[in-house]
Write a protein that holds these residues in place. Structure first.
Motif, PDB file in Angstrom:
ATOM      1  N   ALA A   1      -7.466   4.378   8.374  1.00  0.00           N
ATOM      2  CA  ALA A   1      -6.937   2.994   8.909  1.00  0.00           C
ATOM      3  C   ALA A   1      -6.077   3.225  10.170  1.00  0.00           C
ATOM      4  CB  ALA A   1      -5.699   2.500   7.817  1.00  0.00           C
TER       5      ALA A   1
ATOM      6  N   PHE B   1     -12.439  -1.182   7.031  1.00  0.00           N
ATOM      7  CA  PHE B   1     -12.616  -1.355   5.336  1.00  0.00           C
ATOM      8  C   PHE B   1     -13.424  -2.397   4.789  1.00  0.00           C
ATOM      9  CE2 PHE B   1      -9.354   1.739   6.001  1.00  0.00           C
ATOM     10  CZ  PHE B   1      -9.793   2.873   5.300  1.00  0.00           C
ATOM     11  N   ASN B   2     -13.114  -3.444   5.715  1.00  0.00           N
ATOM     12  CA  ASN B   2     -13.709  -4.921   5.228  1.00  0.00           C
ATOM     13  C   ASN B   2     -15.291  -4.951   5.339  1.00  0.00           C
ATOM     14  OD1 ASN B   2     -11.337  -6.140   4.703  1.00  0.00           O
ATOM     15  ND2 ASN B   2     -11.078  -6.851   6.784  1.00  0.00           N
TER      16      ASN B   2
ATOM     17  N   SER C   1      -4.462   8.126  -0.898  1.00  0.00           N
ATOM     18  CA  SER C   1      -3.713   6.949   0.155  1.00  0.00           C
ATOM     19  C   SER C   1      -3.644   7.869   1.339  1.00  0.00           C
ATOM     20  CB  SER C   1      -2.196   6.935  -0.474  1.00  0.00           C
ATOM     21  OG  SER C   1      -2.218   6.450  -1.741  1.00  0.00           O
TER      22      SER C   1
ATOM     23  N   PHE D   1     -16.750  -2.788   2.371  1.00  0.00           N
ATOM     24  CA  PHE D   1     -16.587  -3.617   1.063  1.00  0.00           C
ATOM     25  C   PHE D   1     -17.245  -4.957   1.015  1.00  0.00           C
ATOM     26  CE2 PHE D   1     -12.180  -1.450   0.196  1.00  0.00           C
ATOM     27  CZ  PHE D   1     -12.821  -0.382  -0.082  1.00  0.00           C
TER      28      PHE D   1
ATOM     29  N   ILE E   1      -6.956   7.280   2.969  1.00  0.00           N
ATOM     30  CA  ILE E   1      -7.239   5.875   3.549  1.00  0.00           C
ATOM     31  C   ILE E   1      -6.190   5.356   4.752  1.00  0.00           C
ATOM     32  CG2 ILE E   1      -6.725   3.436   2.793  1.00  0.00           C
ATOM     33  CD1 ILE E   1      -9.129   4.888   1.282  1.00  0.00           C
ATOM     34  N   ASP E   2      -5.078   6.002   4.471  1.00  0.00           N
ATOM     35  CA  ASP E   2      -4.160   5.987   5.592  1.00  0.00           C
ATOM     36  C   ASP E   2      -4.666   6.293   7.022  1.00  0.00           C
ATOM     37  OD1 ASP E   2      -1.482   5.093   6.562  1.00  0.00           O
ATOM     38  OD2 ASP E   2      -0.883   7.060   6.886  1.00  0.00           O
TER      39      ASP E   2
ATOM     40  N   PHE F   1      -9.103  -6.323   3.248  1.00  0.00           N
ATOM     41  CA  PHE F   1      -8.725  -4.840   2.884  1.00  0.00           C
ATOM     42  C   PHE F   1      -7.868  -4.402   4.022  1.00  0.00           C
ATOM     43  CE2 PHE F   1     -12.072  -6.362  -0.089  1.00  0.00           C
ATOM     44  CZ  PHE F   1     -11.534  -5.789  -1.279  1.00  0.00           C
ATOM     45  N   ASN F   2      -8.346  -4.616   5.248  1.00  0.00           N
ATOM     46  CA  ASN F   2      -7.938  -3.818   6.092  1.00  0.00           C
ATOM     47  C   ASN F   2      -6.539  -4.185   6.526  1.00  0.00           C
ATOM     48  OD1 ASN F   2     -10.282  -2.734   6.945  1.00  0.00           O
ATOM     49  ND2 ASN F   2     -10.888  -4.237   8.741  1.00  0.00           N
TER      50      ASN F   2
ATOM     51  N   PHE G   1       0.788  -1.446  -0.063  1.00  0.00           N
ATOM     52  CA  PHE G   1       0.072  -0.114   0.010  1.00  0.00           C
ATOM     53  C   PHE G   1       0.828   1.326   0.137  1.00  0.00           C
ATOM     54  CE2 PHE G   1      -2.504   3.244   2.469  1.00  0.00           C
ATOM     55  CZ  PHE G   1      -3.436   3.347   1.492  1.00  0.00           C
TER      56      PHE G   1
ATOM     57  N   PHE H   1      -4.713  -1.749   3.885  1.00  0.00           N
ATOM     58  CA  PHE H   1      -4.791  -0.332   4.077  1.00  0.00           C
ATOM     59  C   PHE H   1      -3.978   0.115   5.409  1.00  0.00           C
ATOM     60  CE2 PHE H   1      -8.912  -0.241   1.443  1.00  0.00           C
ATOM     61  CZ  PHE H   1      -8.047  -0.225   0.244  1.00  0.00           C
ATOM     62  N   CYS H   2      -3.939  -0.909   6.345  1.00  0.00           N
ATOM     63  CA  CYS H   2      -3.395  -0.663   7.758  1.00  0.00           C
ATOM     64  C   CYS H   2      -1.953  -1.486   7.815  1.00  0.00           C
ATOM     65  CB  CYS H   2      -4.333  -1.411   8.973  1.00  0.00           C
ATOM     66  SG  CYS H   2      -5.834  -0.879   9.314  1.00  0.00           S
TER      67      CYS H   2
ATOM     68  N   LYS I   1       1.372   4.110   1.399  1.00  0.00           N
ATOM     69  CA  LYS I   1       1.349   5.035   2.565  1.00  0.00           C
ATOM     70  C   LYS I   1       2.309   5.983   2.507  1.00  0.00           C
ATOM     71  CE  LYS I   1       2.395   4.654   7.274  1.00  0.00           C
ATOM     72  NZ  LYS I   1       1.252   4.981   8.229  1.00  0.00           N
TER      73      LYS I   1
END
Lengths: 578, 578
Positions: free
Chosen positions: B117, B123-124, B110, B127, B113-114, A123-124, A93, A127-128, A95
């Motif tokens: 996060a 996020f899961n 990004s 989605f 999202i970061d 997805f977590n 990702f 992104f994490c 970041k």
């Protein structure tokens, strides 16, 4: 093995080692989407040329994110006659590193996200915990910024490069290299020094250390010793494009430049989807999707290979599918490759039970990437010009945007079976069953007002004119000019009936040009200098020189790459590492 | 309460009820990004006009996804003198309904999202379990497709609309409505029929049922009885834009049309960031970010309200922040609104301890949305033309793209303190401390070759010319033309020193035009027909009529909306529902 931000550094040596010792490895990527423009059908028109396909994918697919990269290394254990695997799942990702570093925007396609979600994709975790990355240019800029800040903090007016941070376990190696080089520089009687083979990471450390230690400059080049290890993928064109685009540099405008770049980054690729679609597999494998292929290759006449995961690596169970996790898909892809390669061995007399990734048997499949849904060009040829099928039974039709497929069927109702391949709202390719019908159709349409028909050749001619691209199209037959190497004899898989190119229905796919009626230009003595002009170093124009320089730098910088040297002071041998 | 795909249907009545009984509600959205173009600084230039800001946000922010929508309903319990809240967290995701339904592509940034996060955003859940949705047009198309397939399956040649599926608990209500209408149609002596107030969902069922029951057509209109309930948000322009864009219809090209549309969808909005930035709060609140505002409003002179979550709804604890979960942010926003409203009540004599969402005290803040980082226009006015500050101390400067901020400071070094607001690579606004300096700067620059300076008025004039937009700019002072309603007296918060518009540093923000030296045009007897031309129904051009029709349909279709009727056969009264 799951590789995320927090365990990346500690596991990196394991990754290096796995690549180092592997016979071959397989890769796979998971993306946030496929097509950010036309529908996938329009993205993959049946009569795309490789150039057109490349341009479409570049334009409509590169804004998606490759967020999971799978790598599975295969090593053959001769003592126990089994393959030992090390599979890695990299979550990646972009970041942002700091406020001044790139803030990447990427596109997600709902259907792709929904599909991955339904497969339990995490997805977590992406992104994490995704591993951050920069491409080469971004890294360079960040380093520059860093150097500048550092020099400002030091109060120095002139920029001084910072010493390289060398990991503890590499210090001894680097010290030895430096010692060797200092000895070499004092002696002076010798013109070049060749260092021992090393990993890509070590090479990077050497370059950085030398650049800091010898600010006045020292000429260093990477010596190519081998083509690199075989990298296997399934329907891997998009994987390759994304990998280069995301982690290396933006894709070049031109397809030929892309081919050059790809063979630098991945000197030896093999696409299992192309392999499975080609004789002798074509007739015994109906469905070449990865999941179906894997199932099929467990049955006769195939023989599933003995595989075991290495100690410390979690094993996959192919009975309970974990498809669409990149590491698992890479693993499955590797299995498919082994099964198919071994099958080729079984056809020899005497049969060969275990075919290696370096065997001549699989050479015909090297560096040819499967082209999805192109009717008459099975693959993108990375090592030279692409196949040019004669499309003398194909018409290009323009019509009002209200027209539907049924209107086209009606228009051509007198010509029997036709195949329609939409280009956009107002045009399509229509392939007739017999080339003789083409002129009749064109003549009939001359005075039509609502639509316009031209032959494929006319269409291409006009398109080329308007692009002012000086490339000749031959309309005789499929031709392939393999500039780089003489035609490799290799095995010919003419075990079953040969299907001619023009026949509608089942596709003829073969990486062996002879099988598909493709003749080797060189062997016929025909030479087209423009087609051969793919080596930019030979290009006399400044633009060409720039490109050559870029490509050279690329070759030097990228670990998998290699280039011939001019008159290097110090040379490094490159082993098979990544 | 968490609302996802699987529990959406079962909880919908709870949502309706919460809205139905609420005194007001607060909203908040979480997005996948903020700016898909220039940096946020360039996106929010200090001298944007409201029109420019709207265009920028529309162009660069609408491709992101609103994936969490927070709604918190507040109801005052008079018996116990406390507010009872019902907070909802909707996870939304455009899961494709079928292969033929829209496959939405959205952009992720990004950094955003970061950030989410790092706040533990799931996020899961978005989605995998997000509630799918369609906007009005997509819903219409899907219904059409569905109807067509159904009629084809029935073998019927003509299209017949399908009967509406009416939930069990609504059947009695709908039957009563139909009975009433049939009686009305038989009588014929009456020209209109007014039905009882109903919820937005019931109104939708009525429209659908009538459209199916009377295929020849029946004129139905929604009657506006009230402005709708107050919807509160914090810095809510982007939330409002995204909500309309994603769930209703693409945003209109024109700002005025956007204003019309917004007041249809959200008839009464209040932005707590604008409120906190305005007198009497401005001088006692330093930081208007939601988290800081919430903290500040717990201290004197403010009095945190007594709040309790309704039975069956999880309670939030403001001590352990859960900021950036949309439902929590909406909850906090509501708290801030109550505290500030009550503070206004405390200034009255005698003091009022509990100020309702319908109090005249807060009317000056209605339908004015905070404009981030605009130096001299505090808000976007949804109910009429925007403020037009005189920018007679502002210069527009064009220069080579190599220039940096320091070059501009050097150029204007003779003029003392300046403020720079970048527009793009080659232009910026420069505000001088005194308007008299402007002409000197322009004159001095006349023969300069590398750069060009013009007054703000010249710049605007040229821009308008090139756009052929016939709008007059007055350069005397801030003016607001409030076409729709006579000036509401309301309270004036002149409790502290009034800061003049030109002074650099602290901003003067006030929704009361008089406070900022803005004069009411109507009260001065000035009338500008072009400025008043915002009612498209009065526009004689076909384009205008189309717009009028569109807006009318919108008013009719959207639940929160209302419109006056022409000569309706059947009229429905709209209660305060959503």
């Amino acid at each position: 093995m799951e590789i995320i931000r927090s365990n990346f550094k500690i596991n990196l040596p394991k990754v290096y080692q796995a690549i180092e010792e592997a016979d071959f490895f397989a890769i796979d990527g998971e993306f946030s989407g496929i097509s950010d423009g036309p529908s996938v059908t329009a993205l993959t028109s049946g009569f795309d040329t490789p150039e057109e396909r490349y341009q479409k994918l570049k334009k409509h697919s590169m804004d998606f994110l490759l967020f999971q990269f799978g790598l599975c290394a295969f090593k053959y254990d001769h003592a126990n006659s089994k393959h030992v695997t090390k599979s890695f799942n990299f979550y990646v990702f972009p970041k942002p590193f700091s406020r001044s570093s790139p803030d990447v925007k990427f596109v997600c396609q709902s259907s792709s996200i929904d599909f991955l979600a339904s497969q339990g994709f995490d997805f977590n975790k992406v992104f994490c915990s995704g591993i951050p990355y920069l491409n080469q240019e971004e890294e360079r800029q960040l380093r520059e910024q860093f150097d500048e800040k550092r020099s400002q903090a030091n109060g120095a007016g002139a920029l001084t490069k910072c010493p390289v941070t060398i990991p503890e376990d590499q210090k001894k190696f680097i010290d030895q290299v430096i010692e060797k080089i200092e000895g070499f520089l004092q002696r002076e009687e010798k013109r070049t020094l060749e260092l021992n083979p090393c990993t890509g990471f070590q090479r990077k450390l050497i370059y950085q250390t030398l650049s800091w230690k010898y600010p006045k400059g020292i000429h260093v080049e990477t010596l190519e010793t081998d083509k690199g290890k075989l990298v296997v993928g399934h329907n891997m064109l998009l994987d390759v494009m994304h990998t280069i685009h995301q982690f290396y540099c933006p894709l070049p405008v031109d397809l030929n430049e892309f081919k050059e770049m790809t063979t630098c980054v991945f000197p030896r690729l093999l696409d299992t989807k192309l392999m499975a679609s080609t004789q002798p597999f074509k007739d015994i494998i109906n469905n070449t999707s990865l999941a179906e292929l894997e199932k099929r290759l467990k049955e006769t006449p195939f023989d599933p290979p003995k595989v075991e995961s290495a100690e410390g690596f979690p094993s996959y169970d192919t009975a309970s599918e974990q498809l669409h996790e990149a590491g698992y898909d890479a693993y499955i892809t590797g299995l498919c490759f082994i099964s198919m390669a071994n099958y080729l061995g079984s056809l020899l007399s005497p049969p060969k039970t275990c075919v290696s990734a370096r065997s001549k048997l699989i050479e015909p499949f090297f560096n040819k990437l499967f082209l999805m849904r192109v009717m008459d060009i099975p693959y993108l040829n990375l090592e030279g010009p692409d196949l040019q099928p004669k499309r003398d039974h194909v018409l290009h039709v323009t019509f009002p945007k209200e027209w539907k497929t049924s209107d086209l069927y009606q228009l051509f109702s007198a010509f029997g079976n036709i195949q329609i391949s939409w280009i956009d709202d107002t045009s399509a390719f229509v392939s007739l069953s017999q080339p003789e019908q083409v002129q009749i159709a064109v003549n009939t349409s001359k005075y039509a007002e609502s639509y316009r028909i031209q032959t494929y050749a006319e269409y291409v001619g006009k398109k080329q004119e308007s692009k002012q691209v000086k490339r000749k199209w031959t309309e005789d037959s499929w031709k392939e000019v393999d500039r780089k190497r003489p035609h490799v004899p290799g095995p010919c898989y003419h075990t079953n009936s040969f299907t001619a190119a023009g026949i509608v229905g089942k596709r003829t796919l073969s990486p062996d040009p002879r099988e598909a009626g493709v003749v080797d230009r060189e062997s016929e003595g025909i030479s087209d200098p423009e087609l051969e002009q793919t080596d930019y170093c030979a290009d006399p124009l400044p633009e060409g020189r720039k490109k050559a320089k870029k490509l050279k730098r690329m070759k030097k910088e990228f670990s998998l790459a290699g280039s011939a040297s001019d008159s290097p002071a110090v040379l490094f041998e490159v082993p098979d590492t990544w």
